[in-house]
Design an enzyme around this catalytic site. Structure first.
Site, mmCIF file in Angstrom:
data_model
loop_
_atom_site.group_PDB
_atom_site.id
_atom_site.type_symbol
_atom_site.label_atom_id
_atom_site.label_comp_id
_atom_site.label_asym_id
_atom_site.label_seq_id
_atom_site.Cartn_x
_atom_site.Cartn_y
_atom_site.Cartn_z
ATOM 1 N N GLU A 84 0.913 -1.282 -0.114
ATOM 2 C CA GLU A 84 -0.057 0.089 -0.030
ATOM 3 C C GLU A 84 0.797 1.209 0.119
ATOM 4 O O GLU A 84 0.197 2.262 -0.252
ATOM 5 C CB GLU A 84 -0.920 0.004 1.197
ATOM 6 N N GLU A 115 8.090 -21.752 8.217
ATOM 7 C CA GLU A 115 8.010 -20.870 9.207
ATOM 8 C C GLU A 115 9.000 -21.560 10.473
ATOM 9 O O GLU A 115 9.653 -20.900 11.353
ATOM 10 C CB GLU A 115 6.854 -20.428 10.052
#
Length: 301
Positions: A84, A115
């Site tokens: 953004e 992860e």
């Protein structure tokens, strides 16, 4: 590392022990009540967020980058904030980036085991040619994700500043951070589902980090998005509205000025406010380090 059952985010919420037989009305009322505690949890760590923003601003001022690192939901929150920034602040896509365990394919589908790989966190940052000017924000609700630990440890080894963001106190990742943000959001409505309150808190915090850092960099005038990248009809209309509001000219005059400056809102504002040409306006902005208020000679109110 801490055992999962000791983590606040993994404890069962007594308010929802009968979640499976609660009515829809009861569930959403409870979720809403729990969500209202998130902003208060964020309020308690505002001093740490402030410290983090100073670090990010200094890094960006030294041609560094802001890198969010995380796995699963945490990585996606970083990605959402990163993508953004270019349309909102006309930044390069390289300035604010997200580094996800498992790569970009993990945005849509979880990459099993990524992860848990501490070395992968290190190697992913190595591929980005990390420097001491960069700032790495490691996000992990549990505060113990190996991928994030590997990334933060490597960042420290090259002299980059590090920030940790977790939802548990005494988080392991805090040990690898110049600033540790531990926003304690407590047990989730759905036990262990940290995409709920923990993720909401983390989204609020990364919003603060990126937005305030961009304000400090001169990408905002008053409370207006003057560095918006006018890449579509809606954003071009917003650009015109901003120029109209700041300079009190007509819609048509604003459109003309923006066309002349290739829809550079700040340049258009400076050009109109100072009665200068587009080129002169650009030079004034450059001398003012991109800050509109300084470029037009306006004192702080």
């Amino acid at each position: 590392m801490n055992r999962l059952e000791k983590l606040g985010t993994e404890r069962a919420n007594p308010k929802t022990k009968n979640l499976d037989i609660m009515t829809v009305k009861e569930i959403i009322k409870t979720m809403n009540e729990e969500d209202q505690t998130v902003a208060l949890a964020v309020q308690r760590v505002l001093p740490q967020i402030e410290d983090a923003i100073y670090i990010v601003h200094k890094g960006l001022s030294n041609n560094g980058r802001l890198l969010y690192v995380g796995a699963g939901t945490s990585g996606r929150i970083g990605l959402l904030d990163a993508v953004e920034c270019p349309p909102t602040f006309s930044t390069s896509p390289q300035l604010v980036q997200a580094v996800l365990a498992g790569g970009h394919s993990a945005v849509m589908v979880a990459v099993e085991g990524a992860e848990d790989d501490q070395e992968l966190g290190e190697s992913d940052l190595k591929q980005l040619d990390l420097t001491s000017s960069d700032v790495v924000v490691g996000i992990a609700a549990s505060g113990r994700t190996p991928y994030v630990i590997g990334a933060l440890a490597y960042a420290q080894s090259v002299g980059a500043k590090t920030i940790s963001l977790s939802s548990n106190t005494q988080a392991t990742i805090s040990q690898y951070a110049n600033v540790a943000i531990e926003v304690e959001t407590g047990p989730e409505v759905l036990t262990g589902s940290t995409r709920l309150k923990a993720a909401t808190a983390h989204k609020m915090i990364v919003n603060m980090i990126s937005t305030v850092s961009m304000i400090q960099a001169g990408k905002v005038y008053k409370n207006l998005m003057v560095d918006v990248h006018a890449s579509n009809y809606k954003l071009k209309e917003r650009a015109k509205m901003i120029v109209c509001e700041v300079t009190n000219i007509t819609y048509e005059e604003a459109e003309k000025a923006l066309i002349e400056t290739q829809f550079n809102v700040k340049q258009a504002i400076v050009m109109i406010s100072t009665g200068s040409t587009a080129e002169e306006g650009a030079n004034l902005l450059k001398k003012a380090n991109g800050k509109v208020r300084m470029a037009i000679g306006e004192k702080d109110e």
